[in-house]
Design a protein around this motif. Structure first.
Motif, PDB file in Angstrom:
ATOM      1  N   THR A 225       2.687  10.539  -4.709  1.00  0.00           N
ATOM      2  CA  THR A 225       3.708   9.709  -5.382  1.00  0.00           C
ATOM      3  C   THR A 225       4.423   8.550  -4.391  1.00  0.00           C
ATOM      4  N   LYS A 226       4.185   9.545  -3.396  1.00  0.00           N
ATOM      5  CA  LYS A 226       5.087   8.057  -2.775  1.00  0.00           C
ATOM      6  C   LYS A 226       4.019   7.110  -1.149  1.00  0.00           C
ATOM      7  N   LYS A 227       3.055   7.642  -1.595  1.00  0.00           N
ATOM      8  CA  LYS A 227       1.857   7.091  -1.029  1.00  0.00           C
ATOM      9  C   LYS A 227       2.334   5.267  -1.506  1.00  0.00           C
ATOM     10  N   THR A 228       1.257   4.501  -0.296  1.00  0.00           N
ATOM     11  CA  THR A 228       1.041   3.434  -0.791  1.00  0.00           C
ATOM     12  C   THR A 228      -0.454   3.451  -1.878  1.00  0.00           C
ATOM     13  N   ILE A 229      -0.276   4.099  -3.180  1.00  0.00           N
ATOM     14  CA  ILE A 229      -2.339   3.509  -3.419  1.00  0.00           C
ATOM     15  C   ILE A 229      -2.440   2.437  -4.806  1.00  0.00           C
ATOM     16  N   ILE A 230      -3.598   1.814  -4.128  1.00  0.00           N
ATOM     17  CA  ILE A 230      -3.921   0.716  -5.449  1.00  0.00           C
ATOM     18  C   ILE A 230      -5.620   1.197  -6.007  1.00  0.00           C
TER      19      ILE A 230
ATOM     20  N   ALA B  48      -8.498   4.542  -6.937  1.00  0.00           N
ATOM     21  CA  ALA B  48      -7.325   4.312  -6.345  1.00  0.00           C
ATOM     22  C   ALA B  48      -8.129   4.673  -4.740  1.00  0.00           C
ATOM     23  N   ILE B  49      -7.394   4.073  -3.918  1.00  0.00           N
ATOM     24  CA  ILE B  49      -7.106   4.096  -2.408  1.00  0.00           C
ATOM     25  C   ILE B  49      -5.820   4.230  -1.878  1.00  0.00           C
ATOM     26  N   SER B  50      -5.870   4.803  -0.940  1.00  0.00           N
ATOM     27  CA  SER B  50      -5.175   4.559  -0.138  1.00  0.00           C
ATOM     28  C   SER B  50      -5.312   5.021   1.173  1.00  0.00           C
ATOM     29  N   LEU B  51      -4.102   4.046   2.792  1.00  0.00           N
ATOM     30  CA  LEU B  51      -4.990   4.464   3.990  1.00  0.00           C
ATOM     31  C   LEU B  51      -4.225   3.873   4.707  1.00  0.00           C
ATOM     32  N   GLU B  52      -4.046   4.944   5.844  1.00  0.00           N
ATOM     33  CA  GLU B  52      -2.717   4.936   6.712  1.00  0.00           C
ATOM     34  C   GLU B  52      -3.422   5.569   7.934  1.00  0.00           C
ATOM     35  N   ARG B  53      -2.348   4.644   9.272  1.00  0.00           N
ATOM     36  CA  ARG B  53      -2.683   5.455  10.387  1.00  0.00           C
ATOM     37  C   ARG B  53      -2.137   6.804  10.559  1.00  0.00           C
TER      38      ARG B  53
ATOM     39  N   LEU C 115       3.301  -9.901  -2.611  1.00  0.00           N
ATOM     40  CA  LEU C 115       2.962  -8.499  -2.386  1.00  0.00           C
ATOM     41  C   LEU C 115       4.132  -8.291  -1.354  1.00  0.00           C
ATOM     42  N   GLY C 116       4.177  -6.769  -1.758  1.00  0.00           N
ATOM     43  CA  GLY C 116       4.973  -6.052  -0.240  1.00  0.00           C
ATOM     44  C   GLY C 116       4.425  -6.411   0.736  1.00  0.00           C
ATOM     45  N   PRO C 117       5.745  -5.944   1.887  1.00  0.00           N
ATOM     46  CA  PRO C 117       4.420  -5.550   3.183  1.00  0.00           C
ATOM     47  C   PRO C 117       3.363  -4.305   3.279  1.00  0.00           C
ATOM     48  N   GLU C 118       3.918  -3.450   2.492  1.00  0.00           N
ATOM     49  CA  GLU C 118       3.043  -2.417   2.439  1.00  0.00           C
ATOM     50  C   GLU C 118       1.781  -2.695   1.481  1.00  0.00           C
ATOM     51  N   VAL C 119       1.717  -3.188   0.563  1.00  0.00           N
ATOM     52  CA  VAL C 119       0.685  -3.670   0.089  1.00  0.00           C
ATOM     53  C   VAL C 119      -0.767  -4.718   0.557  1.00  0.00           C
ATOM     54  N   PHE C 120       0.234  -5.599   1.118  1.00  0.00           N
ATOM     55  CA  PHE C 120      -0.245  -7.024   1.726  1.00  0.00           C
ATOM     56  C   PHE C 120      -1.090  -6.271   3.159  1.00  0.00           C
ATOM     57  N   ASP C 121      -0.842  -5.269   3.737  1.00  0.00           N
ATOM     58  CA  ASP C 121      -0.944  -4.324   4.580  1.00  0.00           C
ATOM     59  C   ASP C 121      -2.378  -4.007   4.530  1.00  0.00           C
TER      60      ASP C 121
END
Length: 790
Positions: free
Chosen positions: A287-292, A305-310, A423-429
């Motif tokens: 729930t703390k991940k940026t997921i759309i 739904a998708i999340s993507l992190e380095r 959009l917030g920076p997390e979602v934008f990126d």
């Protein structure tokens, strides 16, 4: 003559009998007493006596059997009935083959003859359909499973002939037709030319029917070449053209599911009462991940739904989070039984028949934004170049932070400046990174040999009454491609892990084209001006498609490639997916609308819990056969309803001209599909410009030997709407004056061998083996908003 009450009683009994057979023949069924079956049917316990009596009657008829302790079991020797066709290794099948008899599916034509498709190609020296001459079909109807006795004389050098010796299993006993009266007796002319002559019925006035009404009948005696048919009217639909009747007709014709049984509804509501949106200990907290989510505007069930992190090593971690339907649909429940029977959701132009009740599909399981939702999540490690490294799966809980539609993502990709503030920076990126990685993955997939065709997808528009009002080209943009690539990656990652564990699993397989199809395709491609080697290499096919996109013949080549492909199905057989170029592939990403995905979710859940998953090959094969059948039924129903709606639209436009695309070439004429309105019909040979035409079976052309006329796959022609018969599902064109003949066709453009693939190439449509009124490649977002890549 039966009274209305008697007809209704027979109708109810037949419906209940079908439901009992569906339960008992399910692979998950365990022998039970009538009391338990009554509960599975969703009936009250005071109906036990009725169910018990019906089961006894079915036992006497040989449809069921009683086992130890009077438990109800499938009829002895009826294992072959669990699938739509006999199992290839059954004792029955082997015996029949030795006697020069073959089991197959009966295919009626608009002519007096028919064909039978063998259920096992190895049963003959050739896998082609068997020709059934006139008056050699007994009382077989289209889609029936029949026993064919081969004749000693072949119909041609490459086709066997035979006669129907026995009808083994009826596809259906219910049909739709038009009520007529003659000589004081009632008749029904069955739609789609199912039977050559009308069937005799009782007086329709008992059900308030009138001459000309569309009706549903149940066949009592099937017509044959020696006897006329007899039926009873079970429902009067009303005059043709009444809003909604065309959809009812197709629902009946294809025996599509109706309302959910009460037991399934009660099961769904019980799951809703238990769900409290908490985060259990056995689930990973995402729930703390940026997921759309990214879906069409009209979507209500969000299953991915998708999340993507380095990662710290510089790689990407792609999170594919799928609605955890298995949490709400437990094995062996009434809800599970009904989902299995349905196999998949059905998306008709103006109606959705869901696999699961809406309280599950659109609420509990749907990954709605800003709400805790349960998922089966796959975390995939990828390099910057999109190369797969590893994957792990989790029972998860997510909280989607933003719901996008495809149009919004396309706007972002065209110009992201206005979105930076919204959009917030997390979602934008995240959106930018998703697009970059997805396009990299797409190029990598193309490089490994994935095959995509460029065929325009024209979708019909409907008015408020469900009538055709126009059509539009369905855009397949980069926003769709982003989600497509991530869903493919999720499916492949799960398949690879199950393969590494040496488990049988329900695969999505797509066999390569046959050698004959590839030889014919090679000759066709050479004929239209592209020099090529054998197209047995997928990379050579991709090269040809790329070259064709620069040429006027691109439609012809894309259609030819499409027709060479086989149909993708579900099976545990270790066969890859040819079109995708994938060795390990399955369906995992849409359990809300596909039962095979739910089967895979349960395997993953068992592995997470340290349990041995169900991986029995024979059981998986039966499930795969059943789900392949229900999928094909859904596709055929959708195509047929679109065809019917287009025919009603064209019936008001007889005499009008339109531009069309040649989608098929046969010795008897051309199949032409309208470019602006995708209605498809026949342009008969006698309606073409006068000439002495020669049909080339390899190059799929009609060549005039006297005046030089030539027609081939992909040509544009001007046609006139000549004749329309919605009841017979028939549309016929005449030749227009300004059609593009060989003399008018632009000269062939030399192919550019250096042409490279575009990342915006359209996806490969599904193969269709039938002539339809619209191109069967993809479902419209409006009708099937969750349809992703196969």
């Amino acid at each position: 003559m039966k009274t209305e009450h008697e007809n209704n009683r027979d109708d109810d009994r037949e419906s209940l009998e079908r439901k009992i057979l569906a339960i008992v023949q399910s692979p998950k069924y365990r022998p039970a007493k009538p009391r338990v079956i009554t509960k599975l049917l969703g009936l009250e316990q005071d109906e036990v006596v009725t169910v018990r009596r019906l089961i006894k009657r079915m036992v006497r008829a040989g449809k069921l059997s009683f086992g130890a302790k009077h438990l109800v079991i499938p009829a002895k020797g009826a294992q072959a009935e669990k699938a739509s066709a006999p199992q290839k290794n059954s004792e029955f099948f082997e015996r029949k083959r030795r006697n020069n008899e073959i089991v197959g599916i009966y295919r009626k034509t608009s002519q007096p003859f028919a064909f039978v498709t063998p259920t096992e190609p190895a049963a003959t020296e050739r896998s082609q359909d068997i020709f059934i001459p006139p008056r050699q079909s007994l009382d077989a109807a289209n889609g029936d499973i029949v026993l064919v006795r081969l004749s000693n004389r072949a119909e041609s050098a490459d086709r066997r002939s035979g006669s129907v010796a026995e009808v083994l299993k009826r596809k259906t006993i219910r049909f739709v037709g038009t009520y007529r009266e003659r000589g004081g007796e009632g008749y029904v002319f069955i739609d789609n030319e199912q039977f050559e002559a009308p069937v005799l019925v009782g007086d329709a006035s008992a059900k308030n029917g009138r001459v000309g009404d569309k009706v549903i009948v149940e066949i009592v005696h099937f017509p044959s070449g020696r006897a006329s048919g007899e039926a009873v009217i079970v429902q009067v639909l009303g005059p043709r053209g009444t809003p909604g009747i065309d959809t009812q007709m197709i629902v009946t014709e294809f025996a599509l599911p109706g309302e959910f049984p009460e037991a399934a509804i009660q099961d769904a509501h019980a799951q809703a009462e238990k769900f409290d949106e908490s985060i259990p200990e056995n689930r990973t907290d995402f729930t703390k991940k940026t997921i759309i989510t990214i879906d069409p505007k009209t979507a209500r069930d969000f299953d991915d739904a998708i999340s993507l992190e380095r990662l710290s090593n510089g790689h990407w971690e792609l999170g594919v989070h799928i609605a955890d339907v298995s949490h709400f649909v437990k094995r062996g429940t009434a809800l599970d039984d009904e989902a299995y029977i349905r196999g998949n959701s059905v998306y008709l132009p103006d109606k959705v028949i869901p696999m699961l009740p809406e309280i599950i599909s659109n609420n509990l399981a749907s990954l709605q934004p800003n709400r805790p939702r349960y998922t089966m999540s796959v975390l995939i490690e990828l390099t910057d170049g999109g190369q797969y490294i590893d994957a792990e799966w989790h029972r998860g809980v997510i909280n989607s932070v933003h719901r996008f539609n495809y149009e919004e993502i396309d706007e972002y990709l065209a110009n992201d400046a206005p979105w930076r503030e919204r959009l917030g920076p997390e979602v934008f990126d995240l959106v930018r990174n998703m697009h970059t990685l997805a396009m990299t993955m797409r190029r990598r997939r193309m490089d490994r040999g994935s095959i995509d065709l460029s065929i325009p997808d024209v979708e019909i528009d409907l008015d408020e009454n469900g009538h055709v009002s126009g059509a539009h080209i369905e855009e397949y943009t980069e926003s769709h491609q982003v989600i497509e690539e991530f869903m493919l990656a999720g499916n492949e990652a799960v398949a690879q892990k199950l393969f590494d564990l040496e488990l049988n699993y329900l695969r999505r397989i797509h066999e390569p084209p046959t050698e004959k199809k590839l030889r014919d395709l090679t000759e066709f491609v050479k004929h239209v001006g592209i020099p090529c080697e054998s197209l047995e290499s997928r990379f050579e096919i991709r090269r040809v498609i790329a070259l064709a996109n620069e040429m006027p013949e691109k439609h012809a080549i894309n259609f030819a490639v499409l027709r060479s492909m086989q149909k993708a199905i579900y099976s545990p057989k270790e066969i890859g997916h040819y079109a995708l170029g994938s060795q390990q592939y399955l369906h995992f990403t849409s359990p809300i609308r596909r039962y095979p995905d739910l089967v895979i979710h349960r395997m993953v859940a068992d592995l997470i819990d340290g349990k041995k998953p169900m991986s029995d090959f024979d059981t998986l094969e039966k499930i795969g056969q059943h789900c392949s059948d229900t999928e094909q039924r859904a596709e055929q129903a959708e195509r047929e309803l679109i065809k019917l709606k287009l025919l009603n639209f064209m019936a008001e436009r007889v005499g009008q001209s339109m531009m069309g695309l040649v989608t098929g070439v046969e010795a008897f004429g051309l199949f032409v599909q309208g470019i602006e309105i995708p209605a498809e019909g026949l342009l008969p040979l006698e309606k073409l410009p006068p000439d002495n035409y020669l049909y080339d079976t390899v190059t799929k052309t009609l060549q005039g030997r006297k005046r030089g006329n030539e027609f081939r796959l992909g040509d544009h022609v001007n046609v006139i709407v000549d004749h329309v018969d919605p009841d017979k599902r028939n549309l016929q064109f005449a030749f227009g004056k300004e059609s593009e003949t060989q003399s008018q066709r632009p000269p062939r453009k030399k192919a550019n061998a250096d042409f490279s693939d575009s990342p915006r190439a359209k996806r490969a449509p599904r193969k269709s083996s039938s002539r339809s009124a619209t191109h069967p490649a993809k479902k419209s977002s409006k009708r099937n908003p969750k349809k992703k890549r196969d």
